[in-house]
Design a protein around this motif. Structure first.
Motif, PDB file in Angstrom:
ATOM      1  N   GLU A  41       0.562  -1.032  -0.425  1.00 36.16           N
ATOM      2  CA  GLU A  41      -0.135  -0.589   0.115  1.00 36.16           C
ATOM      3  C   GLU A  41       0.713   1.117   0.097  1.00 36.16           C
ATOM      4  O   GLU A  41       0.459   1.935  -0.513  1.00 36.16           O
ATOM      5  CB  GLU A  41      -1.379   0.103   1.166  1.00 36.16           C
ATOM      6  CG  GLU A  41      -1.820  -1.135   0.332  1.00 36.16           C
ATOM      7  CD  GLU A  41      -3.067  -1.324   1.989  1.00 36.16           C
ATOM      8  OE1 GLU A  41      -2.818  -0.921   3.154  1.00 36.16           O
ATOM      9  OE2 GLU A  41      -3.954  -2.437   2.291  1.00 36.16           O
ATOM     10  N   LEU A  42       2.221   1.157   0.540  1.00 40.72           N
ATOM     11  CA  LEU A  42       3.010   2.823   0.458  1.00 40.72           C
ATOM     12  C   LEU A  42       3.154   2.515  -0.439  1.00 40.72           C
ATOM     13  O   LEU A  42       3.817   3.531  -1.179  1.00 40.72           O
ATOM     14  CB  LEU A  42       3.571   2.535   2.016  1.00 40.72           C
ATOM     15  CG  LEU A  42       3.380   2.567   3.047  1.00 40.72           C
ATOM     16  CD1 LEU A  42       4.440   2.602   4.427  1.00 40.72           C
ATOM     17  CD2 LEU A  42       3.245   3.668   3.453  1.00 40.72           C
ATOM     18  N   GLU A  43       4.139   1.357  -0.949  1.00 36.81           N
ATOM     19  CA  GLU A  43       4.510   2.234  -2.511  1.00 36.81           C
ATOM     20  C   GLU A  43       3.874   1.992  -3.745  1.00 36.81           C
ATOM     21  O   GLU A  43       3.924   3.286  -4.724  1.00 36.81           O
ATOM     22  CB  GLU A  43       4.943   0.670  -2.834  1.00 36.81           C
ATOM     23  CG  GLU A  43       6.361  -0.220  -2.075  1.00 36.81           C
ATOM     24  CD  GLU A  43       6.728  -1.986  -2.116  1.00 36.81           C
ATOM     25  OE1 GLU A  43       6.523  -2.461  -3.017  1.00 36.81           O
ATOM     26  OE2 GLU A  43       7.797  -1.995  -2.249  1.00 36.81           O
ATOM     27  N   ALA A  44       2.240   2.124  -3.195  1.00 36.51           N
ATOM     28  CA  ALA A  44       1.208   2.361  -4.783  1.00 36.51           C
ATOM     29  C   ALA A  44       0.803   3.953  -4.400  1.00 36.51           C
ATOM     30  O   ALA A  44       0.573   4.687  -4.783  1.00 36.51           O
ATOM     31  CB  ALA A  44       0.043   1.850  -4.016  1.00 36.51           C
ATOM     32  N   LEU A  45       1.574   4.533  -3.652  1.00 33.64           N
ATOM     33  CA  LEU A  45       1.775   5.762  -2.954  1.00 33.64           C
ATOM     34  C   LEU A  45       2.206   6.663  -3.408  1.00 33.64           C
ATOM     35  O   LEU A  45       3.558   6.270  -4.230  1.00 33.64           O
ATOM     36  CB  LEU A  45       1.594   6.576  -1.224  1.00 33.64           C
ATOM     37  CG  LEU A  45       0.040   5.788  -0.326  1.00 33.64           C
ATOM     38  CD1 LEU A  45       1.422   5.878   0.736  1.00 33.64           C
ATOM     39  CD2 LEU A  45      -0.377   6.061  -1.025  1.00 33.64           C
ATOM     40  N   ILE A  53       2.833  12.222   4.876  1.00 33.71           N
ATOM     41  CA  ILE A  53       3.049  10.992   5.848  1.00 33.71           C
ATOM     42  C   ILE A  53       3.944  11.032   6.744  1.00 33.71           C
ATOM     43  O   ILE A  53       4.283  10.106   7.585  1.00 33.71           O
ATOM     44  CB  ILE A  53       2.421   9.763   5.547  1.00 33.71           C
ATOM     45  CG1 ILE A  53       3.204   8.965   5.060  1.00 33.71           C
ATOM     46  CG2 ILE A  53       0.511  10.382   5.973  1.00 33.71           C
ATOM     47  CD1 ILE A  53       2.357   7.690   4.541  1.00 33.71           C
ATOM     48  N   GLY A  54       5.060  12.513   5.613  1.00 32.92           N
ATOM     49  CA  GLY A  54       6.759  11.744   6.631  1.00 32.92           C
ATOM     50  C   GLY A  54       7.967  11.011   6.257  1.00 32.92           C
ATOM     51  O   GLY A  54       8.323  10.351   6.746  1.00 32.92           O
ATOM     52  N   LEU A  55       6.818  10.276   4.731  1.00 38.47           N
ATOM     53  CA  LEU A  55       8.340   9.045   4.884  1.00 38.47           C
ATOM     54  C   LEU A  55       8.725   9.791   3.323  1.00 38.47           C
ATOM     55  O   LEU A  55       8.400  10.477   2.566  1.00 38.47           O
ATOM     56  CB  LEU A  55       6.794   7.840   4.660  1.00 38.47           C
ATOM     57  CG  LEU A  55       6.427   7.555   5.733  1.00 38.47           C
ATOM     58  CD1 LEU A  55       5.593   5.888   5.720  1.00 38.47           C
ATOM     59  CD2 LEU A  55       7.865   6.493   6.509  1.00 38.47           C
ATOM     60  N   THR A  56       9.717   9.024   3.078  1.00 41.44           N
ATOM     61  CA  THR A  56      10.318   8.790   2.184  1.00 41.44           C
ATOM     62  C   THR A  56      10.378   7.418   1.065  1.00 41.44           C
ATOM     63  O   THR A  56       9.767   6.352   1.593  1.00 41.44           O
ATOM     64  CB  THR A  56      12.580   9.215   1.523  1.00 41.44           C
ATOM     65  OG1 THR A  56      12.482   8.326   2.619  1.00 41.44           O
ATOM     66  CG2 THR A  56      11.812  10.294   2.167  1.00 41.44           C
ATOM     67  N   ARG A  57      10.279   7.329  -0.059  1.00 42.51           N
ATOM     68  CA  ARG A  57      10.139   5.681  -0.653  1.00 42.51           C
ATOM     69  C   ARG A  57      11.184   4.930  -0.116  1.00 42.51           C
ATOM     70  O   ARG A  57      10.713   3.614  -0.255  1.00 42.51           O
ATOM     71  CB  ARG A  57      10.496   6.568  -2.433  1.00 42.51           C
ATOM     72  CG  ARG A  57       9.913   4.995  -3.175  1.00 42.51           C
ATOM     73  CD  ARG A  57       9.498   5.525  -3.911  1.00 42.51           C
ATOM     74  NE  ARG A  57       8.533   5.756  -4.457  1.00 42.51           N
ATOM     75  CZ  ARG A  57       6.966   5.734  -4.121  1.00 42.51           C
ATOM     76  NH1 ARG A  57       6.706   4.551  -3.766  1.00 42.51           N
ATOM     77  NH2 ARG A  57       6.393   6.435  -4.290  1.00 42.51           N
ATOM     78  N   SER A  58      12.436   5.660   0.101  1.00 46.67           N
ATOM     79  CA  SER A  58      13.972   4.639   0.412  1.00 46.67           C
ATOM     80  C   SER A  58      13.040   4.152   2.869  1.00 46.67           C
ATOM     81  O   SER A  58      14.371   2.883   2.839  1.00 46.67           O
ATOM     82  CB  SER A  58      15.231   5.611   0.362  1.00 46.67           C
ATOM     83  OG  SER A  58      14.655   6.494   1.681  1.00 46.67           O
ATOM     84  N   MET A  59      12.616   4.778   2.766  1.00 46.07           N
ATOM     85  CA  MET A  59      11.826   4.125   3.421  1.00 46.07           C
ATOM     86  C   MET A  59      11.332   2.919   3.986  1.00 46.07           C
ATOM     87  O   MET A  59      10.632   2.309   5.236  1.00 46.07           O
ATOM     88  CB  MET A  59      11.194   5.568   4.715  1.00 46.07           C
ATOM     89  CG  MET A  59      12.181   6.635   5.140  1.00 46.07           C
ATOM     90  SD  MET A  59      11.398   8.228   5.405  1.00 46.07           S
ATOM     91  CE  MET A  59      11.674   8.032   7.732  1.00 46.07           C
ATOM     92  N   ILE A  60      10.583   2.947   2.990  1.00 44.96           N
ATOM     93  CA  ILE A  60       9.517   2.396   3.202  1.00 44.96           C
ATOM     94  C   ILE A  60       9.904   0.629   3.787  1.00 44.96           C
ATOM     95  O   ILE A  60       8.937  -0.160   3.656  1.00 44.96           O
ATOM     96  CB  ILE A  60       8.935   1.243   1.521  1.00 44.96           C
ATOM     97  CG1 ILE A  60       7.722   2.827   1.691  1.00 44.96           C
ATOM     98  CG2 ILE A  60       7.893   0.031   1.768  1.00 44.96           C
ATOM     99  CD1 ILE A  60       6.734   2.929  -0.213  1.00 44.96           C
ATOM    100  N   ASP A  61      10.711   0.358   2.867  1.00 45.87           N
ATOM    101  CA  ASP A  61      12.209  -1.417   3.015  1.00 45.87           C
ATOM    102  C   ASP A  61      12.223  -1.695   4.872  1.00 45.87           C
ATOM    103  O   ASP A  61      12.411  -2.518   5.310  1.00 45.87           O
ATOM    104  CB  ASP A  61      13.146  -1.451   2.839  1.00 45.87           C
ATOM    105  CG  ASP A  61      12.491  -1.828   1.350  1.00 45.87           C
ATOM    106  OD1 ASP A  61      11.458  -2.344   0.987  1.00 45.87           O
ATOM    107  OD2 ASP A  61      13.265  -1.364   0.393  1.00 45.87           O
TER     108      ASP A  61
END
Length: 63
Positions: A41-45, A53-61
């Protein structure tokens, strides 16, 4: 004469240990699926939505 008991029934304690082990395994699978679903779900954003929401793509993992 020696009598051999060939009963295959688990003792109540052994049954309980096996039961708890199964519950733990099921719980681990549920948690792994929840992490996978959250990651998907986060990767789909979009990057903008992640930033909101205070995240970067590199933080998802790491989540």
């Amino acid at each position: 004469m020696i009598e051999v008991n060939q009963s295959r029934a688990l003792s109540p304690r052994a049954f309980y240990i096996a039961y708890v082990a199964c519950l733990d395994a099921i719980d681990a699978v549920k948690q792994a699926y929840a992490r996978h679903k959250t990651k998907r779900e986060l990767e789909a954003l979009s990057d903008h939505e992640l930033a909101d929401i205070g995240l970067t793509r590199s933080m998802i993992d790491k989540i």
